[in-house]
Every structure is written in structure tokens, then in C-alpha cells.
Design an enzyme around this catalytic site. Structure first.
Site, mmCIF file in Angstrom:
data_model
loop_
_atom_site.group_PDB
_atom_site.id
_atom_site.type_symbol
_atom_site.label_atom_id
_atom_site.label_comp_id
_atom_site.label_asym_id
_atom_site.label_seq_id
_atom_site.Cartn_x
_atom_site.Cartn_y
_atom_site.Cartn_z
ATOM 1 N N GLU A 1 0.191 -0.421 -4.629
ATOM 2 C CA GLU A 1 -0.855 0.594 -4.758
ATOM 3 C C GLU A 1 -0.216 1.976 -4.771
ATOM 4 O OE1 GLU A 1 -4.191 3.196 -3.086
ATOM 5 O OE2 GLU A 1 -2.148 2.903 -2.354
ATOM 6 N N GLU B 1 -4.951 4.428 -7.753
ATOM 7 C CA GLU B 1 -6.174 5.028 -7.207
ATOM 8 C C GLU B 1 -6.342 6.458 -7.713
ATOM 9 O OE1 GLU B 1 -6.670 5.063 -2.905
ATOM 10 O OE2 GLU B 1 -8.377 6.439 -3.122
ATOM 11 N N ASP C 1 -1.369 6.487 -5.426
ATOM 12 C CA ASP C 1 -2.436 7.478 -5.573
ATOM 13 C C ASP C 1 -2.033 8.500 -6.623
ATOM 14 O OD1 ASP C 1 -4.130 6.790 -3.065
ATOM 15 O OD2 ASP C 1 -2.066 6.890 -2.331
ATOM 16 N N HIS D 1 0.824 -1.210 0.000
ATOM 17 C CA HIS D 1 0.000 0.000 0.000
ATOM 18 C C HIS D 1 0.863 1.266 0.000
ATOM 19 C CE1 HIS D 1 -2.785 2.858 2.304
ATOM 20 N NE2 HIS D 1 -3.316 2.709 1.110
ATOM 21 N N HIS E 1 -0.770 10.963 -1.978
ATOM 22 C CA HIS E 1 -2.034 10.584 -1.338
ATOM 23 C C HIS E 1 -2.835 11.754 -0.762
ATOM 24 C CE1 HIS E 1 -4.578 9.375 2.066
ATOM 25 N NE2 HIS E 1 -4.905 8.368 1.288
#
Ligand code: G3P
Ligand code: CA
Length: 252
Positions: free
Chosen positions: A35, A111, A37, A8, A50
Site C-alpha cells: 500500500e 490510496e 499514499d 502497509h 501519507h
């Protein structure tokens, strides 16, 4: 183990989140799913970051959207967990840098973090530019591969229209009949509930309706045990190495 541990924001327990140091560490430790952002700077550039502001994890302050790319890349990534060592020079990558660096050797879970309607289009163009659509499919966590996710149904919908062959997962708090219906209506491929809310019944219901499932929001071992036992296909976690050891011990 048929359960994918997704680092993450990279290996964010041990290196600055969403930095090359954290993504490289994930790859080096055997985790090719990670992952990240994406959001947009003041001058319309895509960056991997993020928070809405830079305050928590850099030596700067203010909104991401109030910084130009040059200003944002001049900041040092210093915040997050108490790392074992310092990471001098760690900076906020552009999405182009990220997509070029990991092409052919990872499965990023990208994301769509912010609300600007331009974000899905810009991300779709960047993925095309760097050849990521050639390795896309709507089902697997194979590397190389690519997944797009978002909490924002409207952003995810815009993205899915542009990238029909890419797996799209909707980040939600809890699986329910309504969220499954809505995900199907909007054409999404998967639903991603908070790990602590997942149950075997809710996960198998989503599978029966043709959706993939993975978790997010692991705060402790209980969350990890719960999402694993629910039958979900994987989860994001900030400490994937430790999580792997935990799951292996649990299986013994
Ligand atoms: O895996 C999804 C997860 O990243 C969602 O939460 O707030 O950490 O982006 P957040
Ligand atoms: Ca995220």
C-alpha cells in the site's frame, strides 16, 4: 492461505514508511502487495507520502502542499517505528519513480490521500504512462496488478470514471447496509472496513451484493484474527511477516 497480506506503506514496521527501502523490503520478504499514499506538492507533482505535514517522519516541517518537489525530496525520511537499523538517504519518492521501479512485479494499493480534485486525474495519467493499466482488473490481488483506494468517496468516484477497468476499494470505518448501497451506487468494486469492526455477517453480505472486501487499521493480533475470521480477502498491515506467522499458527 487465501488471504492477502498487504504491506502497509511498505514494510513500515522495519523501514521508513512509503520509502523505496520499505517497498523493496516487502518484496524481498515475499509480499508483492503493498500500500502507498499519493498526494500533490506545491508545484503540482505527485509524491508518495501519507501525512498532511512532513513533521512526523522527516527532518523538515510544514504542509506537504507548501513544499515544492525539490524541497520535499531534499528531506530525509527518519521517523516511524524504532527500526533495527538506520536508512541513510531514504527520501520521499515521486509517484513516477515508484510506478517505474515496480512495474511488472508488484500489486500496489494506491490510496488517493488528499482532497484536490486534480489528484485522481493526475494519478490516472501516471498509471497509463507507466503501463499499469495493461495489468489491471477489478477483482484480483494478483501481481502485477493495481488497486486504487480512498476514504474520500468523491475522489474514488472521479478515479473510477477515469479508470473503469481498475479495482477501486472504498476505505470505510464500518460495513453497513448503507455503505454497501452507497459503494454500489458509486460504481466501486470493493469496500474496505477497519479490521476491528468486521464480522462474518457483514463481510458475507458485501460479497452477496457483489463487492470485494479487505481490512485496514491492524493495531494488534486481535484485529488480525478478527479480519481473518471475518472471511475478508486480506488486509493492510505494517508487519506482514509477523502477521503471516501469526495466522499460520492460528490455523494449526
Ligand atoms: O489500507 C488503508 C490504510 O492505509 C488507510 O489508513 O491512514 O494509514 O492511510 P491510512
Ligand atoms: Ca494509506
Amino acid at each position: 492461505m487465501n488471504f492477502t497480506l498487504i504491506a502497509h506503506r511498505g514494510y513500515s514496521f522495519s523501514a521508513p514508511e512509503n520509502s523505496f527501502e520499505a517497498f523493496d523490503m516487502a518484496l524481498e520478504r515475499g509480499f508483492d502487495n503493498f500500500e502507498l499514499d499519493a498526494q500533490i506538492t506545491k508545484d503540482g507533482q505527485l509524491v508518495v507520502f501519507h501525512d498532511q505535514t512532513v513533521d512526523r517522519v522527516t527532518n523538515g516541517s510544514g504542509e506537504v502542499f507548501d513544499h515544492t518537489l525539490e524541497e520535499i525530496q531534499a528531506l530525509e525520511l527518519i521517523g516511524g517505528y524504532e527500526f533495527e537499523s538506520d536508512f541513510p538517504g531514504a527520501y520521499i519518492p515521486t509517484l513516477d519513480e515508484f510506478l517505474g521501479r515496480y512495474a511488472g512485479r508488484a500489486h500496489p494499493h494506491l490510496e488517493l490521500k488528499s482532497r484536490e480534485a486534480a489528484l485522481p486525474t493526475m494519478v490516472a495519467e501516471a498509471l497509463k504512462r507507466h503501463g499499469w493499466l495493461d495489468v489491471a482488473d477489478t477483482e484480483s490481488f494478483d501481481a502485477p496488478g493495481i488497486t486504487v483506494s480512498s476514504f474520500w468517496a468523491d475522489q474514488l468516484y472521479r478515479s473510477k470514471l477515469r479508470l473503469p477497468n481498475v479495482r477501486h476499494g472504498w476505505l470505510i470505518n464500518e460495513l453497513s447496509e448503507e455503505t454497501v448501497d452507497a459503494a454500489l451506487k458509486l460504481g466501486f468494486d470493493a469496500v474496505y472496513p477497519r479490521a476491528g469492526t468486521a464480522t462474518p455477517e457483514s463481510v458475507s453480505h458485501a460479497y452477496d451484493r457483489g463487492l470485494g472486501v479487505r481490512g485496514w487499521g491492524i493495531d494488534n493480533d486481535d484485529d488480525m484474527a478478527r479480519i481473518y475470521r471475518s472471511g475478508a480477502g486480506g488486509t493492510t498491515v505494517n508487519w506482514p511477516g509477523e502477521a503471516k506467522a501469526f495466522l499460520e499458527a492460528m490455523a494449526d
